[in-house]
Scaffold this motif. Structure first.
Motif, PDB file in Angstrom:
ATOM      1  N   GLU A 198       0.846  -1.187   0.000  1.00 28.25           N
ATOM      2  CA  GLU A 198       0.000   0.000   0.000  1.00 28.25           C
ATOM      3  C   GLU A 198       0.884   1.241   0.000  1.00 28.25           C
ATOM      4  N   GLY A 240       0.503   5.534   0.144  1.00 29.43           N
ATOM      5  CA  GLY A 240      -0.383   6.680   0.323  1.00 29.43           C
ATOM      6  C   GLY A 240       0.389   7.971   0.172  1.00 29.43           C
ATOM      7  N   ARG A 256      -0.291  12.317   0.391  1.00 27.60           N
ATOM      8  CA  ARG A 256      -1.149  13.496   0.581  1.00 27.60           C
ATOM      9  C   ARG A 256      -0.388  14.717   0.109  1.00 27.60           C
ATOM     10  N   LEU A 316      -5.807  13.232  -0.573  1.00 27.86           N
ATOM     11  CA  LEU A 316      -5.135  11.999  -0.172  1.00 27.86           C
ATOM     12  C   LEU A 316      -5.422  10.945  -1.225  1.00 27.86           C
ATOM     13  N   ARG A 317      -4.362  10.271  -1.689  1.00 34.40           N
ATOM     14  CA  ARG A 317      -4.502   9.202  -2.678  1.00 34.40           C
ATOM     15  C   ARG A 317      -3.805   7.955  -2.150  1.00 34.40           C
ATOM     16  N   VAL A 318      -4.494   6.828  -2.240  1.00 35.64           N
ATOM     17  CA  VAL A 318      -3.973   5.561  -1.719  1.00 35.64           C
ATOM     18  C   VAL A 318      -4.044   4.518  -2.818  1.00 35.64           C
ATOM     19  N   GLN A 351      -3.346   0.469  -3.564  1.00 32.60           N
ATOM     20  CA  GLN A 351      -3.144  -0.850  -2.965  1.00 32.60           C
ATOM     21  C   GLN A 351      -2.955  -1.875  -4.068  1.00 32.60           C
ATOM     22  N   GLU A 358      -9.168   8.058  -3.603  1.00 33.82           N
ATOM     23  CA  GLU A 358      -8.871   9.489  -3.505  1.00 33.82           C
ATOM     24  C   GLU A 358      -9.939  10.213  -2.694  1.00 33.82           C
ATOM     25  N   GLN A 388      -1.229   9.250   9.039  1.00 34.51           N
ATOM     26  CA  GLN A 388      -0.953   7.910   9.541  1.00 34.51           C
ATOM     27  C   GLN A 388       0.193   7.924  10.556  1.00 34.51           C
ATOM     28  N   PHE A 447      -7.427   7.922   7.484  1.00 33.83           N
ATOM     29  CA  PHE A 447      -7.591   6.794   6.575  1.00 33.83           C
ATOM     30  C   PHE A 447      -7.550   5.488   7.358  1.00 33.83           C
ATOM     31  N   PRO A 467      -7.080   1.566   6.778  1.00 37.90           N
ATOM     32  CA  PRO A 467      -6.686   0.588   5.750  1.00 37.90           C
ATOM     33  C   PRO A 467      -7.573  -0.647   5.705  1.00 37.90           C
ATOM     34  N   ARG A 496     -10.680   0.697   3.972  1.00 37.38           N
ATOM     35  CA  ARG A 496     -10.252   1.469   2.798  1.00 37.38           C
ATOM     36  C   ARG A 496     -11.129   2.713   2.632  1.00 37.38           C
TER      37      ARG A 496
END
Length: 282
Positions: free
Chosen positions: A195, A197, A199, A211-213, A215, A227, A237, A262, A264, A267
């Motif tokens: 994962e 992430g 920001r 924020l973009r994550v 996985q 997003e 985090q 966020f 996890p 999600r």
């Protein structure tokens, strides 16, 4: 309460609790259970109904706004406060299920984790890179929190999950980056998920931080990152992992506040409600 046959050969009890909330408007609670289950739950239901309070939607919204505003103030950590969370030596936490038997024979080990907080550069989120390789934005300093863990799945010592996560947030809290890798091993088989992430701070073309994550697994990468826009009461985090250390440095922190972070597991950007107080020793 009405007792009736709910299906062939099965008798159940149906119940309703109706509360008028406005003209021609009612709040209705219903239950369907067998006699034994109803006997176990009815005392708790009666206590709940006796303590029930009805509030207007406007008052609920006002309270939510007040908690969010308190959260924005509570998590506005200065660089000095963030630096106070630094602990270069790893702190070890044992994860276990406490025993229920008097002799303690059924205590179950679930795993362990360590947390280490240091001053680090953005590029050090990638553990495979050395400091000498870092250039440009990767040299920006901030709080780097490293979490490593091993978890035992289902009490089976041959089925474990190894976790290696590195979380970075800038000293001014305007941006963050993290990278995590989890590897599940069961005898000779293994599966790795990762994962990432990121920001970004507010920009001219994007005035609200995002924020973009992303996985992925070893054989599949998600096509589009998750997003979200970042609210003012957002917790990074890295800050989440050392939140207890940070709050003790805030003499003006509210006893109860709402924040967003966020999650996890789900999600999602999850709402949090924190209530805290100092121990007797401060």
């Amino acid at each position: 309460l009405i007792e009736s046959e709910v299906s062939e050969g099965v008798t159940g009890i149906s119940g309703w609790f109706v509360v008028p909330v406005a003209e021609d408007r009612f709040l209705t609670c219903s239950i369907v259970a067998d006699r034994d289950a109803l006997g176990e739950t009815l005392p708790a239901l009666r206590t709940m109904f006796a303590d029930m309070r009805l509030r207007s939607l406007e008052s609920v919204e006002r309270e939510q706004r007040a908690r969010a505003e308190a959260g924005a103030r509570a998590v506005a950590f200065s660089e000095d406060v963030l630096r106070a969370a630094i602990r270069p030596e790893p702190v070890l936490y044992r994860m276990y299920r406490p025993a229920t038997r008097p002799d303690g024979s059924d205590e179950t080990e679930l795993g362990w984790l360590t947390i280490r907080a240091v001053e680090g550069m953005r590029g050090e989120v990638d553990a495979s890179r050395s400091r000498d390789e870092l250039k440009g934005d990767d040299l920006e300093p901030g709080l780097l929190v490293v979490m490593q863990a091993k978890m035992i799945v289902g009490g089976d010592p041959t089925n474990t999950i190894d976790s290696d996560n590195r979380f970075w947030v800038a000293w001014d809290r305007s941006s963050e980056l993290w990278s995590g890798r989890n590897t599940q091993r069961q005898k000779d088989a293994s599966r790795t998920t990762s994962e990432t992430g990121i920001r970004t701070p507010a920009l001219v073309g994007e005035p609200r931080p995002m924020l973009r994550v992303l996985q992925s697994t070893a054989d599949r990468r998600t096509r589009d990152p998750l997003e979200w826009p970042v609210p003012s009461n957002y917790l990074s985090q890295a800050e989440l992992l050392v939140l207890g250390r940070l709050m003790t440095k805030r003499s003006d922190a509210p006893a109860e506040f709402a924040s967003v972070a966020f999650d996890p597991r789900s999600r999602t950007m999850a709402d949090r409600l924190d209530a805290w107080r100092r121990n007797d020793d401060g």
